[in-house]
Scaffold this motif. Sequence first.
Motif, PDB file in Angstrom:
ATOM      1  N   ASN A  68       0.824  -1.209   0.000  1.00 51.21           N
ATOM      2  CA  ASN A  68       0.000   0.000   0.000  1.00 51.21           C
ATOM      3  C   ASN A  68       0.861   1.263   0.000  1.00 51.21           C
ATOM      4  OD1 ASN A  68      -1.366   2.014   2.364  1.00 51.21           O
ATOM      5  ND2 ASN A  68      -2.619   1.576   0.565  1.00 51.21           N
ATOM      6  N   HIS A  69       1.954   1.245   0.743  1.00 53.21           N
ATOM      7  CA  HIS A  69       2.869   2.392   0.751  1.00 53.21           C
ATOM      8  C   HIS A  69       3.457   2.618  -0.637  1.00 53.21           C
ATOM      9  CE1 HIS A  69       5.785   5.283   2.274  1.00 53.21           C
ATOM     10  NE2 HIS A  69       6.733   4.611   1.629  1.00 53.21           N
ATOM     11  N   HIS A  70       3.798   1.531  -1.342  1.00 52.12           N
ATOM     12  CA  HIS A  70       4.310   1.647  -2.710  1.00 52.12           C
ATOM     13  C   HIS A  70       3.257   2.278  -3.618  1.00 52.12           C
ATOM     14  CE1 HIS A  70       6.178   0.516  -6.541  1.00 52.12           C
ATOM     15  NE2 HIS A  70       4.989   0.044  -6.904  1.00 52.12           N
ATOM     16  N   TYR A  71       2.006   1.861  -3.470  1.00 53.16           N
ATOM     17  CA  TYR A  71       0.927   2.388  -4.307  1.00 53.16           C
ATOM     18  C   TYR A  71       0.718   3.878  -4.062  1.00 53.16           C
ATOM     19  CZ  TYR A  71      -3.900   3.275  -5.829  1.00 53.16           C
ATOM     20  OH  TYR A  71      -5.023   3.799  -6.410  1.00 53.16           O
ATOM     21  N   THR A  72       0.721   4.280  -2.810  1.00 49.56           N
ATOM     22  CA  THR A  72       0.475   5.693  -2.503  1.00 49.56           C
ATOM     23  C   THR A  72       1.604   6.584  -2.998  1.00 49.56           C
ATOM     24  OG1 THR A  72       1.425   5.403  -0.282  1.00 49.56           O
ATOM     25  CG2 THR A  72      -0.966   5.157  -0.504  1.00 49.56           C
ATOM     26  N   SER A  73       2.802   6.031  -3.116  1.00 48.38           N
ATOM     27  CA  SER A  73       3.945   6.841  -3.558  1.00 48.38           C
ATOM     28  C   SER A  73       4.149   6.786  -5.066  1.00 48.38           C
ATOM     29  CB  SER A  73       5.225   6.373  -2.861  1.00 48.38           C
ATOM     30  OG  SER A  73       5.501   5.015  -3.186  1.00 48.38           O
ATOM     31  N   SER A  74       3.613   5.748  -5.746  1.00 48.81           N
ATOM     32  CA  SER A  74       3.893   5.582  -7.176  1.00 48.81           C
ATOM     33  C   SER A  74       2.648   5.459  -8.045  1.00 48.81           C
ATOM     34  CB  SER A  74       4.748   4.331  -7.394  1.00 48.81           C
ATOM     35  OG  SER A  74       3.987   3.153  -7.116  1.00 48.81           O
ATOM     36  N   SER A  75       1.467   5.262  -7.429  1.00 46.15           N
ATOM     37  CA  SER A  75       0.204   5.025  -8.152  1.00 46.15           C
ATOM     38  C   SER A  75       0.253   3.761  -9.000  1.00 46.15           C
ATOM     39  CB  SER A  75      -0.156   6.226  -9.036  1.00 46.15           C
ATOM     40  OG  SER A  75      -0.364   7.369  -8.243  1.00 46.15           O
ATOM     41  N   SER A  76       1.111   2.817  -8.638  1.00 44.83           N
ATOM     42  CA  SER A  76       1.204   1.535  -9.330  1.00 44.83           C
ATOM     43  C   SER A  76       0.719   0.411  -8.428  1.00 44.83           C
ATOM     44  CB  SER A  76       2.656   1.248  -9.755  1.00 44.83           C
ATOM     45  OG  SER A  76       3.091   2.194 -10.705  1.00 44.83           O
ATOM     46  N   ILE A  77      -0.059  -0.508  -9.016  1.00 48.01           N
ATOM     47  CA  ILE A  77      -0.552  -1.662  -8.270  1.00 48.01           C
ATOM     48  C   ILE A  77       0.617  -2.497  -7.772  1.00 48.01           C
ATOM     49  CG2 ILE A  77      -1.816  -3.842  -8.496  1.00 48.01           C
ATOM     50  CD1 ILE A  77      -3.670  -1.512  -8.392  1.00 48.01           C
ATOM     51  N   CYS A  78       0.492  -3.012  -6.576  1.00 44.27           N
ATOM     52  CA  CYS A  78       1.515  -3.867  -5.965  1.00 44.27           C
ATOM     53  C   CYS A  78       0.883  -5.199  -5.566  1.00 44.27           C
ATOM     54  CB  CYS A  78       2.111  -3.161  -4.746  1.00 44.27           C
ATOM     55  SG  CYS A  78       3.347  -4.123  -3.849  1.00 44.27           S
TER      56      CYS A  78
END
Length: 478
Positions: A68-78
């Motif tokens: 979720n942290h990756h998504y919020t920073s990059s807008s890419s699904i993880c």
Amino acid sequence: MDFPLLLRSILLPLCLLFSVIQSRPYTSSQKIQLPGDSLALSVADFGATGDGIHYDTSAIQSAINACNHHYTSSSSICRVKFPLGTYLTAKLHLRSGVLLDVTENAVLLGGPRIEDYPAETSSEWYVVVANNATDVGITGGGAIDGQGSKFVVRFDERKNVMVSWNQTGACLGDECRPRLVGFVDSTNVHIWNITLRDPAYWCLHIVRCENTSVHDVSILGDFNTPNNDGIDIEDSNNTFITRCHIDTGDDAICPKTYVAPLYNLTVTDCWIRTKSSAIKLGSASWFEFKSLVFDNITISESHRGLGMQIRDGGNVNGITFSNMNISTRYYDPSWWGRAEPIYITTCPRDSSSKEGSISNLLFVNITIVSENGVFLSGSPNGLLTDIKFKNMNITLRRWSNYTSGLVDYRPGCQGLMNHSATAGIIMEHVNGFSVENVDLKWSDDNLNAWNVPLEFRPSTVNNVSFVGFSSGLLHEIV
């Protein structure tokens, strides 16, 4: 196949379906567009053992949070990936931008203890739940298992007796056990290529969601477990369900309205078996159901086929049922239903309830083999209006040993009522029923049970049209 390409391959046939079904007036809906996925995190790297004995909840939740942290920073699904193994867990919170990727030969196993679920409220009892999430889903080819058999107090071939945690004061009623998977107040939800099995209560719960796609999902419940629903769609709009296999004890696909209307639900290319209703609108029905399509569905040996239980004042309008094969049979009367292939009813749930109405229903290209007939029952202030049967074959014959002759109004209304014979079609409180090219046949093995093709009181039934209707004995070749 990458995620956007896979999504387009699902949405294209659905858009084509909308263009050819002319009977549906409302087809506008948003496409589900999720960002491409760019990162995968393994739960094993966060300490999950996958031995099926030790709880992996903390490790799995840490992986979800990192994704979720990756998504919020990059807008890419993880993706949160589960390698080969069995992962025992208490409740998990699925977050925005996260795909739970339960790979083939991996199992996510729900815990059976009351302490595995939050003490604050039983409405939050899920093995996996997403609340207020966006761009979220589950896939992978593996299974999520609710260990429902561990919630059985007494096994019963008629109907299992289930645990009720209300004895602990954690909740009220006799349905106090966890659901399997839930998406609540979420947008852009995608569930595909996954097996959901053995839920202790409802299996897949979609609540107040926008833009949900469910496809290539197997739902395997216990045939003797009550409240073992397959997919419950509640107050949600723009929902697409296709190519699903549902084999369960209670309602298989069940739209409900508690706090808001339900629009634009499409269900196609599914196989269903259930000891309750294969498709049922209600019985929770406080708000409107509108613009629903059910197409190319096989219903096998179920207790009820296509059902509506409108009990709370909500109205139903503009529903199409098309291209179906339906087989319904009797089971024990402790389950709602008496083998009706089509069951359309309105009545107030109790003295404080309103009467809702049902209008503009189309049943087309449907083949039925059943132990009971069609039941169309409105109420004095909740009429059934503009019901159409077109290109249908209805065959009535017996093959089980359960008692016949009962008409089932439950829940509420009149309960179980005794009729002397089985009618091909029962009608009451109907204004506008047209039949075009319908063939009704009944077996000649017991003529005393099959002597009423049509049953209705003219004082409650008006504007009826029969064109190309035939009825008579079925002479089977042995």
